[in-house]
Motif scaffolding. Structure first.
Motif, mmCIF file in Angstrom:
data_model
loop_
_atom_site.group_PDB
_atom_site.id
_atom_site.type_symbol
_atom_site.label_atom_id
_atom_site.label_comp_id
_atom_site.label_asym_id
_atom_site.label_seq_id
_atom_site.Cartn_x
_atom_site.Cartn_y
_atom_site.Cartn_z
ATOM 1 N N ILE A 45 0.998 -1.270 0.206
ATOM 2 C CA ILE A 45 -0.049 0.014 0.487
ATOM 3 C C ILE A 45 1.098 1.439 0.469
ATOM 4 C CG2 ILE A 45 -1.816 1.041 0.974
ATOM 5 C CD1 ILE A 45 -2.660 -1.219 2.321
ATOM 6 N N LEU A 46 1.039 1.932 -1.527
ATOM 7 C CA LEU A 46 1.395 2.952 -1.255
ATOM 8 C C LEU A 46 1.157 4.895 -1.006
ATOM 9 C CD1 LEU A 46 2.833 2.231 -4.505
ATOM 10 C CD2 LEU A 46 4.106 2.079 -2.131
ATOM 11 N N ILE A 47 1.521 5.705 0.063
ATOM 12 C CA ILE A 47 0.586 6.324 -0.180
ATOM 13 C C ILE A 47 1.231 7.703 -1.299
ATOM 14 C CG2 ILE A 47 0.581 8.358 1.229
ATOM 15 C CD1 ILE A 47 -0.525 6.694 1.863
ATOM 16 N N LEU A 48 -0.009 8.816 -1.224
ATOM 17 C CA LEU A 48 0.384 9.429 -2.079
ATOM 18 C C LEU A 48 0.733 10.628 -2.393
ATOM 19 C CD1 LEU A 48 0.326 7.024 -1.402
ATOM 20 C CD2 LEU A 48 -0.519 6.854 -3.965
ATOM 21 N N ILE A 49 -0.340 11.699 -1.978
ATOM 22 C CA ILE A 49 -0.856 13.509 -2.339
ATOM 23 C C ILE A 49 -0.899 13.524 -1.288
ATOM 24 C CG2 ILE A 49 -1.996 14.646 -4.131
ATOM 25 C CD1 ILE A 49 -1.970 12.300 -5.911
ATOM 26 N N LEU A 50 -0.278 14.430 -0.620
ATOM 27 C CA LEU A 50 -0.965 15.042 0.617
ATOM 28 C C LEU A 50 -0.733 16.255 0.477
ATOM 29 C CD1 LEU A 50 2.808 14.223 2.395
ATOM 30 C CD2 LEU A 50 0.099 12.681 3.069
ATOM 31 N N ARG A 77 -3.528 6.467 7.497
ATOM 32 C CA ARG A 77 -3.174 7.363 6.870
ATOM 33 C C ARG A 77 -2.294 8.090 6.366
ATOM 34 N NH1 ARG A 77 -5.698 11.758 5.286
ATOM 35 N NH2 ARG A 77 -6.868 12.674 6.390
ATOM 36 N N ARG A 78 -2.108 8.183 7.266
ATOM 37 C CA ARG A 78 -0.303 9.075 7.981
ATOM 38 C C ARG A 78 -0.585 10.648 6.970
ATOM 39 N NH1 ARG A 78 4.248 5.158 7.226
ATOM 40 N NH2 ARG A 78 3.637 3.656 8.912
ATOM 41 N N GLY A 79 -2.025 11.093 6.599
ATOM 42 C CA GLY A 79 -2.020 12.355 6.099
ATOM 43 C C GLY A 79 -2.380 12.470 4.569
ATOM 44 N N ALA A 80 -2.211 10.989 3.787
ATOM 45 C CA ALA A 80 -2.125 10.589 2.548
ATOM 46 C C ALA A 80 -4.225 10.970 2.058
ATOM 47 C CB ALA A 80 -2.013 9.736 2.047
ATOM 48 N N GLN A 81 -4.041 11.600 1.115
ATOM 49 C CA GLN A 81 -5.282 11.966 0.704
ATOM 50 C C GLN A 81 -5.873 10.978 -0.541
ATOM 51 O OE1 GLN A 81 -5.490 15.831 -0.473
ATOM 52 N NE2 GLN A 81 -6.014 16.622 1.188
ATOM 53 N N ARG A 82 -5.112 10.367 -1.135
ATOM 54 C CA ARG A 82 -5.077 9.382 -1.716
ATOM 55 C C ARG A 82 -3.749 8.095 -2.068
ATOM 56 N NH1 ARG A 82 -8.989 8.705 -5.832
ATOM 57 N NH2 ARG A 82 -9.189 11.253 -5.637
ATOM 58 N N VAL A 83 -4.726 7.031 -2.151
ATOM 59 C CA VAL A 83 -3.448 5.624 -1.079
ATOM 60 C C VAL A 83 -3.648 4.759 -2.939
ATOM 61 C CG1 VAL A 83 -3.741 3.586 -0.113
ATOM 62 C CG2 VAL A 83 -3.921 5.861 0.843
ATOM 63 N N GLY A 123 -9.506 7.509 -2.743
ATOM 64 C CA GLY A 123 -9.771 8.074 -2.335
ATOM 65 C C GLY A 123 -10.346 9.000 -2.858
ATOM 66 N N PRO A 124 -10.509 10.356 -2.593
ATOM 67 C CA PRO A 124 -9.878 10.723 -1.311
ATOM 68 C C PRO A 124 -10.547 10.541 -0.083
ATOM 69 C CG PRO A 124 -11.611 11.973 -1.946
ATOM 70 C CD PRO A 124 -11.745 11.551 -3.225
ATOM 71 N N LEU A 125 -9.050 10.421 0.592
ATOM 72 C CA LEU A 125 -9.565 9.914 2.044
ATOM 73 C C LEU A 125 -9.466 11.178 3.480
ATOM 74 C CD1 LEU A 125 -7.386 7.166 1.925
ATOM 75 C CD2 LEU A 125 -9.281 6.508 1.405
#
Length: 185
Positions: free
Chosen positions: A8-13, A80-86, A163-165
């Motif tokens: 699972i990658l995080i992406l857009i902050l 989610r550590r602040g990520a809006q999209r995963v 997302g958006p999460l």
């Protein structure tokens, strides 16, 4: 069934800066993942070896001859550590329905991917309910490659976008509706 990871990658902050961060990586997990299975005794967690001969954990299910399958597998809580999209990288194998005797129309070559947002790690074996709502359906995942027997198979790779999460974290859930699939978390 083949063995591959779930990454699972995080992406857009927030803002215009895109950052890549790994939220969960099960590629080299050797201990039980202890994800939640519903109903009990459906998805089976097993150990195997990946292409590099490392021990990995997988979840497998194969009940294509039983009509009306509705088998769920849910990950542990993922902050989610602040990520809006995963982006979720899935690896899995799928058995070919045509190669299995006596499965009729109940055999599928797909599974469903869902997520459930939560402010805290609050899920249990009964909550949230095991159905599309309250979960959000991401995709019906189909195999590009299927195989005719239990011992050989080319792994499929898919990337899903969530997302958006907005909540502090989420769970992923996989729904089997009659496939013979090996999910390589």
């Amino acid at each position: 069934m083949g063995l591959w990871p779930l990454l699972i990658l995080i992406l857009i902050l927030p803002g215009t800066i895109a950052v890549k961060e790994i939220l969960m990586d099960t590629r080299l997990e050797t201990a039980d993942l202890k994800w939640t299975v519903y109903p009990e005794n459906t998805w089976e967690e097993v150990s195997g070896l990946n292409e590099e001969m490392n021990t990995v954990r997988t979840y497998e299910i194969c009940r294509p001859s039983e009509a009306g399958q509705n088998n769920w597998l849910r990950t542990s809580y993922i902050p989610r550590r602040g990520a809006q999209r995963v982006y979720v990288e899935l690896k899995f194998t799928m058995r070919d329905c045509a190669s299995m005797p006596n499965v009729g129309g109940s055999c599928k070559e797909t599974f469903n991917l869902y997520y459930y947002e939560s402010e805290r790690d609050s899920a249990s074996g009964r909550s949230p309910a095991w159905m599309e709502n309250p979960y959000v359906k991401v995709d019906t995942v189909a195999a590009d490659f299927t195989f005719p027997n239990k011992r050989a198979g080319r792994a499929n790779a898919k990337t899903a976008n969530l997302g958006p999460l907005t909540a502090r974290g989420f769970y992923l859930a996989f729904q089997d509706v009659g496939a013979c699939v090996g999910l390589m978390p």
